[in-house]
Design a protein around this motif. Structure first.
Motif, PDB file in Angstrom:
ATOM      1  N   LEU A 109       2.525 -43.426 -67.825  1.00 45.39           N
ATOM      2  CA  LEU A 109       1.176 -43.976 -69.192  1.00 45.39           C
ATOM      3  C   LEU A 109      -0.572 -43.475 -69.283  1.00 45.39           C
ATOM      4  O   LEU A 109      -0.549 -44.122 -70.071  1.00 45.39           O
ATOM      5  CB  LEU A 109       1.690 -45.282 -69.784  1.00 45.39           C
ATOM      6  N   ALA A 110      -0.542 -42.171 -68.953  1.00 50.65           N
ATOM      7  CA  ALA A 110      -1.936 -41.856 -69.104  1.00 50.65           C
ATOM      8  C   ALA A 110      -1.328 -40.809 -70.507  1.00 50.65           C
ATOM      9  O   ALA A 110      -0.724 -41.383 -71.561  1.00 50.65           O
ATOM     10  CB  ALA A 110      -1.751 -40.685 -67.659  1.00 50.65           C
ATOM     11  N   MET A 148      -1.445 -38.611 -72.413  1.00 45.55           N
ATOM     12  CA  MET A 148       0.556 -38.273 -72.854  1.00 45.55           C
ATOM     13  C   MET A 148       2.487 -38.878 -72.875  1.00 45.55           C
ATOM     14  O   MET A 148       2.376 -38.920 -73.951  1.00 45.55           O
ATOM     15  CB  MET A 148       1.191 -36.792 -72.367  1.00 45.55           C
ATOM     16  N   ASN A 171       4.739 -48.084 -65.650  1.00 47.89           N
ATOM     17  CA  ASN A 171       3.816 -47.038 -64.731  1.00 47.89           C
ATOM     18  C   ASN A 171       3.449 -47.690 -64.052  1.00 47.89           C
ATOM     19  O   ASN A 171       3.125 -48.909 -63.184  1.00 47.89           O
ATOM     20  CB  ASN A 171       2.479 -47.426 -65.521  1.00 47.89           C
ATOM     21  N   ARG A 172       3.055 -46.694 -62.750  1.00 49.10           N
ATOM     22  CA  ARG A 172       3.211 -47.588 -61.754  1.00 49.10           C
ATOM     23  C   ARG A 172       1.968 -48.289 -61.663  1.00 49.10           C
ATOM     24  O   ARG A 172       2.585 -49.067 -61.026  1.00 49.10           O
ATOM     25  CB  ARG A 172       2.631 -45.920 -61.008  1.00 49.10           C
ATOM     26  N   THR A 173       1.172 -48.031 -62.004  1.00 48.67           N
ATOM     27  CA  THR A 173      -0.022 -48.716 -61.990  1.00 48.67           C
ATOM     28  C   THR A 173       0.065 -49.678 -63.303  1.00 48.67           C
ATOM     29  O   THR A 173      -0.046 -49.939 -64.108  1.00 48.67           O
ATOM     30  CB  THR A 173      -1.436 -48.033 -62.303  1.00 48.67           C
ATOM     31  N   LYS A 203      -1.572 -50.494 -66.949  1.00 53.57           N
ATOM     32  CA  LYS A 203      -1.506 -49.046 -68.064  1.00 53.57           C
ATOM     33  C   LYS A 203      -0.493 -49.635 -69.200  1.00 53.57           C
ATOM     34  O   LYS A 203      -0.921 -49.017 -70.237  1.00 53.57           O
ATOM     35  CB  LYS A 203      -1.276 -47.764 -67.771  1.00 53.57           C
ATOM     36  N   VAL A 263       5.081 -38.114 -65.631  1.00 57.28           N
ATOM     37  CA  VAL A 263       3.754 -38.463 -64.652  1.00 57.28           C
ATOM     38  C   VAL A 263       3.527 -36.256 -64.278  1.00 57.28           C
ATOM     39  O   VAL A 263       3.638 -35.924 -64.992  1.00 57.28           O
ATOM     40  CB  VAL A 263       4.700 -38.776 -63.700  1.00 57.28           C
ATOM     41  N   LYS A 264       2.096 -36.332 -63.114  1.00 54.21           N
ATOM     42  CA  LYS A 264       1.969 -35.513 -62.778  1.00 54.21           C
ATOM     43  C   LYS A 264       2.994 -34.577 -61.899  1.00 54.21           C
ATOM     44  O   LYS A 264       3.833 -34.894 -61.857  1.00 54.21           O
ATOM     45  CB  LYS A 264       0.597 -35.951 -61.911  1.00 54.21           C
ATOM     46  N   ALA A 265       2.803 -33.397 -62.339  1.00 53.18           N
ATOM     47  CA  ALA A 265       4.239 -32.644 -62.110  1.00 53.18           C
ATOM     48  C   ALA A 265       4.457 -32.050 -60.727  1.00 53.18           C
ATOM     49  O   ALA A 265       2.873 -32.429 -60.023  1.00 53.18           O
ATOM     50  CB  ALA A 265       3.830 -30.980 -63.150  1.00 53.18           C
ATOM     51  N   PRO A 323       4.900 -36.243 -57.893  1.00 53.59           N
ATOM     52  CA  PRO A 323       5.242 -37.599 -58.345  1.00 53.59           C
ATOM     53  C   PRO A 323       5.998 -37.090 -59.264  1.00 53.59           C
ATOM     54  O   PRO A 323       6.839 -38.469 -58.932  1.00 53.59           O
ATOM     55  CB  PRO A 323       3.958 -37.363 -58.808  1.00 53.59           C
ATOM     56  N   GLY A 374       7.136 -33.309 -67.985  1.00 56.99           N
ATOM     57  CA  GLY A 374       6.067 -33.125 -67.151  1.00 56.99           C
ATOM     58  C   GLY A 374       5.788 -31.284 -67.243  1.00 56.99           C
ATOM     59  O   GLY A 374       6.926 -30.664 -67.846  1.00 56.99           O
ATOM     60  N   ASN A 375       4.634 -30.763 -67.080  1.00 54.93           N
ATOM     61  CA  ASN A 375       4.771 -28.990 -66.992  1.00 54.93           C
ATOM     62  C   ASN A 375       5.558 -29.154 -65.506  1.00 54.93           C
ATOM     63  O   ASN A 375       4.687 -28.165 -65.297  1.00 54.93           O
ATOM     64  CB  ASN A 375       3.625 -29.211 -67.064  1.00 54.93           C
ATOM     65  N   VAL A 400       6.467 -30.102 -73.344  1.00 59.30           N
ATOM     66  CA  VAL A 400       6.173 -30.861 -74.196  1.00 59.30           C
ATOM     67  C   VAL A 400       4.737 -29.862 -74.706  1.00 59.30           C
ATOM     68  O   VAL A 400       4.442 -30.182 -73.621  1.00 59.30           O
ATOM     69  CB  VAL A 400       5.696 -32.276 -74.221  1.00 59.30           C
ATOM     70  N   GLY A 450      -0.058 -31.273 -76.847  1.00 59.91           N
ATOM     71  CA  GLY A 450      -1.303 -31.753 -76.348  1.00 59.91           C
ATOM     72  C   GLY A 450      -1.772 -33.323 -76.150  1.00 59.91           C
ATOM     73  O   GLY A 450      -0.395 -33.653 -77.099  1.00 59.91           O
TER      74      GLY A 450
HETATM   75  P1  NDP Z   1      -0.858 -36.930 -65.197  1.00 60.94           P
HETATM   76  O1  NDP Z   1      -0.821 -35.543 -65.177  1.00 60.94           O
HETATM   77  O2  NDP Z   1      -2.922 -36.910 -64.912  1.00 60.94           O
HETATM   78  O3  NDP Z   1      -0.473 -37.784 -64.845  1.00 60.94           O
HETATM   79  C1  NDP Z   1      -1.319 -39.382 -64.753  1.00 60.94           C
HETATM   80  C2  NDP Z   1       0.073 -39.799 -64.296  1.00 60.94           C
HETATM   81  O4  NDP Z   1       0.856 -39.774 -63.613  1.00 60.94           O
HETATM   82  C3  NDP Z   1       0.049 -41.801 -64.544  1.00 60.94           C
HETATM   83  O5  NDP Z   1       0.959 -42.120 -65.371  1.00 60.94           O
HETATM   84  C4  NDP Z   1       0.199 -41.941 -62.937  1.00 60.94           C
HETATM   85  O6  NDP Z   1       0.239 -43.136 -62.833  1.00 60.94           O
HETATM   86  C5  NDP Z   1       0.899 -40.971 -62.618  1.00 60.94           C
HETATM   87  N1  NDP Z   1       1.579 -40.845 -60.919  1.00 60.94           N
HETATM   88  C6  NDP Z   1       1.181 -40.173 -60.879  1.00 60.94           C
HETATM   89  N2  NDP Z   1       1.112 -40.364 -59.063  1.00 60.94           N
HETATM   90  C7  NDP Z   1       2.655 -40.545 -59.589  1.00 60.94           C
HETATM   91  C8  NDP Z   1       3.399 -41.324 -58.324  1.00 60.94           C
HETATM   92  N3  NDP Z   1       3.282 -40.889 -57.146  1.00 60.94           N
HETATM   93  N4  NDP Z   1       4.473 -42.237 -58.807  1.00 60.94           N
HETATM   94  C9  NDP Z   1       4.242 -43.007 -59.955  1.00 60.94           C
HETATM   95  N5  NDP Z   1       3.276 -41.760 -60.586  1.00 60.94           N
HETATM   96  C10 NDP Z   1       2.323 -41.341 -60.879  1.00 60.94           C
HETATM   97  O7  NDP Z   1      -0.672 -37.318 -67.380  1.00 60.94           O
HETATM   98  P2  NDP Z   1      -1.639 -36.442 -68.030  1.00 60.94           P
HETATM   99  O8  NDP Z   1      -0.330 -37.109 -69.535  1.00 60.94           O
HETATM  100  O9  NDP Z   1      -2.243 -36.052 -68.726  1.00 60.94           O
HETATM  101  O10 NDP Z   1       0.424 -35.854 -67.976  1.00 60.94           O
HETATM  102  C11 NDP Z   1       1.755 -36.433 -67.821  1.00 60.94           C
HETATM  103  C12 NDP Z   1       2.190 -34.757 -68.406  1.00 60.94           C
HETATM  104  O11 NDP Z   1       2.526 -33.698 -68.810  1.00 60.94           O
HETATM  105  C13 NDP Z   1       2.639 -33.826 -66.981  1.00 60.94           C
HETATM  106  O12 NDP Z   1       3.323 -32.894 -66.573  1.00 60.94           O
HETATM  107  C14 NDP Z   1       1.261 -32.833 -67.361  1.00 60.94           C
HETATM  108  O13 NDP Z   1       1.341 -31.194 -66.745  1.00 60.94           O
HETATM  109  C15 NDP Z   1       2.593 -32.433 -68.558  1.00 60.94           C
HETATM  110  N6  NDP Z   1       1.226 -32.270 -69.920  1.00 60.94           N
HETATM  111  C16 NDP Z   1       0.035 -32.732 -70.020  1.00 60.94           C
HETATM  112  C17 NDP Z   1      -0.544 -32.139 -71.532  1.00 60.94           C
HETATM  113  C18 NDP Z   1      -2.000 -32.442 -71.737  1.00 60.94           C
HETATM  114  O14 NDP Z   1      -2.356 -31.852 -73.210  1.00 60.94           O
HETATM  115  N7  NDP Z   1      -2.250 -33.025 -71.119  1.00 60.94           N
HETATM  116  C19 NDP Z   1       0.606 -31.331 -72.225  1.00 60.94           C
HETATM  117  C20 NDP Z   1       1.738 -31.084 -72.457  1.00 60.94           C
HETATM  118  C21 NDP Z   1       2.307 -31.149 -70.543  1.00 60.94           C
HETATM  119  P3  NDP Z   1      -1.314 -44.198 -62.453  1.00 60.94           P
HETATM  120  O15 NDP Z   1      -1.480 -44.546 -63.308  1.00 60.94           O
HETATM  121  O16 NDP Z   1      -0.288 -45.162 -61.762  1.00 60.94           O
HETATM  122  O17 NDP Z   1      -2.146 -43.219 -61.429  1.00 60.94           O
END
Ligand code: NDP
Length: 477
Positions: A10-11, A13, A32-34, A37, A74-76, A79, A101-102, A127, A130
């Motif tokens: 739940l970052a 996106m 969400n892991r944390t 959020k 989540v982060k591509a 994770p 994710g990407n 997706v 942004g």
């Molecule tokens: P991030 O890529 O910054 O990822 C953060 C999220 O990933 C948090 O919820 C985090 O949890 C979780 N996470 C990271 N490591 C782990 C793990 N080991 N286990 C479980 N959860 C984990 O977030 P975005 O929202 O920016 O992007 C999400 C995805 O969407 C990515 O793959 C990105 O490439 C893709 N994307 C992003 C776009 C953008 O504009 N930002 C557009 C299109 C696609 P915690 O809160 O616990 O740290």
């Protein structure tokens, strides 16, 4: 178990996608892991729809109605594998994991294969759009099985952007990694579009002598014509912006080093593997790379360049019109190259991708959305097996009409020492494709000379070798 869909990660996106599902009337389990959020999301936006807060993976899975639809944002990379490893043992055959994710499509292919053995559908879904798109309607490119699309598609169609004609900006792209492949090429085309626009800006500034504010106006005018697109629109906004601290144009206070996250590079790497000439996208990736080599640039700054040749107001206005032609023609070429890569990937992996449908779902929501995509869709609608966009009558006519101005712009760029690698690569591709004869014949001769690699002839079947070190007679290989 009451939630129709779940979102974990739940970052920005994931959070916005979860809200988008909820706003469209779906009950959404959030995780969400944390956990804080997930709590914060429900606290802040709980009134937008039905959310089910869950703390543990077990609770999350238990909250979903069957077959479960679990969206991972989540982060591509690592994770994503960690999350799959955590959830897969909790799922049952028929359930779906959607990776939004990407991801690299090769990773998606691997994950799909591994999960298929457990009876779980893995859907790699590109997706685009942004943060804003995730909330208000992204363009979604789902791969995976047709069966999973039947269960998932209607929900994705609901939350996706809608094109001007009301159709949803999502469709089943093809099996396993097809969706992430198409998203990758989307990003490659995005790099090329951005580079071409940047070159147009620099030519208008350095050859025609316009200010950023004047160029913003020129882009606004272009945005009312055939170049109408999100990227042209935001370019005008960025160029018109004035830095509050210095009162200078914003574009003059930003460090001129372009960064990248890698999807453009992947597009070029895969194109090299598939043997597809995506020279426009490659130049866009290289241009960012050149900009980042600050030491190299500093060491080269004293190199000789041409004397300036200022244009009159009238000449500048005429030049701006030519730049529009060059930009449009180069854009046709970069989409031609990108769609060629999708066609080649589709053939290589047996995806059977509908190129017209790809153009159709890029019409809204995503970063490269543009009026132009309607034209591409129409070209493939008219002829599904179109070998190249340049083979479409309409595009061929337009690029033909633009070519004189396109060449004139490159002549001016070269004379004045302004780099325009995107425009130049596009024109070289165009000229190479239309050429009667290419110097590849000479290349074959060289290869045969030093390596006995053989060549084919224009007048007879078979492979031949010339005895270069001997009497230079020809033998059949
Ligand atoms: P991030 O890529 O910054 O990822 C953060 C999220 O990933 C948090 O919820 C985090 O949890 C979780 N996470 C990271 N490591 C782990 C793990 N080991 N286990 C479980 N959860 C984990 O977030 P975005 O929202 O920016 O992007 C999400 C995805 O969407 C990515 O793959 C990105 O490439 C893709 N994307 C992003 C776009 C953008 O504009 N930002 C557009 C299109 C696609 P915690 O809160 O616990 O740290």
């Amino acid at each position: 178990s009451s939630a129709q869909i779940g979102v974990t990660g739940l970052a920005v996106m994931g959070r916005n996608l979860a809200r988008n599902f909820a706003r469209n009337g779906f009950t959404v389990a959030v995780h969400n892991r944390t956990a804080a959020k997930a709590r914060a999301l429900v606290d802040e936006f709980g009134d937008e729809g039905d959310f089910v807060y869950t703390e543990t993976a077990k609770e999350f899975v238990a909250a979903l109605e069957r077959p479960r639809r679990l969206v991972v944002m989540v982060k591509a990379g690592e994770p994503t594998d960690a999350v799959i490893k955590e959830f897969a043992p909790l799922l049952e055959p028929g359930d779906m994991i959607v990776d939004g994710g990407n991801a690299h499509f090769a990773d998606t292919r691997r994950r799909e294969r591994e999960l298929r053995e457990l009876g779980i559908h893995f859907v790699g879904a590109g997706v685009s759009g942004g943060e804003e798109g995730a909330l208000n309607g992204p363009s979604i490119m789902p791969g995976g099985s047709a069966e999973s699309y039947a269960a998932l598609g209607p929900m994705l169609e609901k939350i996706s952007a809608k094109a001007a004609d009301g159709s949803p900006c999502t469709a089943h792209i093809g099996p396993d990694g097809a969706g992430h492949f198409v998203k990758m090429v989307h990003n490659g085309i995005e790099y090329a579009d951005m580079q071409l626009i940047a070159e147009a800006y620099q030519l208008l500034r350095e050859v025609a002598g316009y200010s950023p504010a004047e160029i913003a106006d020129i882009f606004r005018t272009w945005n009312r014509g055939r170049l109408d697109s999100y990227l042209i629109e935001i370019t005008a906004e960025v160029l018109a912006h004035v830095d509050a601290a210095t009162g200078k144009p914003f574009v003059d206070v930003v460090a001129d080093r372009a960064e990248q996250k890698g999807t453009g590079r992947w597009t070029v790497q895969i194109a090299l593997d598939l043997g597809v000439p995506v020279s426009g996208i490659a130049e866009a990736v290289f241009a960012r790379s050149v900009s980042g080599h600050t030491d190299l640039r500093a060491a080269s700054r004293g190199l000789a360049g041409p004397a300036a040749e200022p244009l009159s107001d009238k000449e500048a206005a005429a030049f701006a019109d030519r730049v529009e032609q060059a930009l449009y023609a180069s854009k046709i070429v970069s989409y031609t190259q990108g769609f060629h890569e999708i066609a080649a990937g589709s053939a290589e992996y047996g995806w059977d991708i509908d190129l017209g449908a790809v153009a159709s779902i890029w019409r809204g929501g995503c970063i490269i959305r543009a009026a132009f995509l309607d034209r591409i869709r129409a070209a493939y609608d008219a002829r599904a097996d179109l070998p190249s966009l340049l083979a479409d009558e309409g595009f061929a006519r337009e690029i033909g009409a633009a070519q004189d101005d396109w060449r004139a712009v490159l002549v001016a760029a070269t004379r004045q020492g302004v780099p325009a690698p995107g425009f130049a690569a596009a024109l070289a591709y165009y000229d190479a494709l239309r050429a009667e004869r290419l110097p590849a014949a000479l290349t074959q001769g060289q290869r045969d000379y030093f390596g006995a690699h053989t060549y084919r002839r224009t007048d007879r079947e078979g492979s031949f070798h010339t005895l270069w070190g001997g009497d230079r007679s020809e033998v059949e290989a």
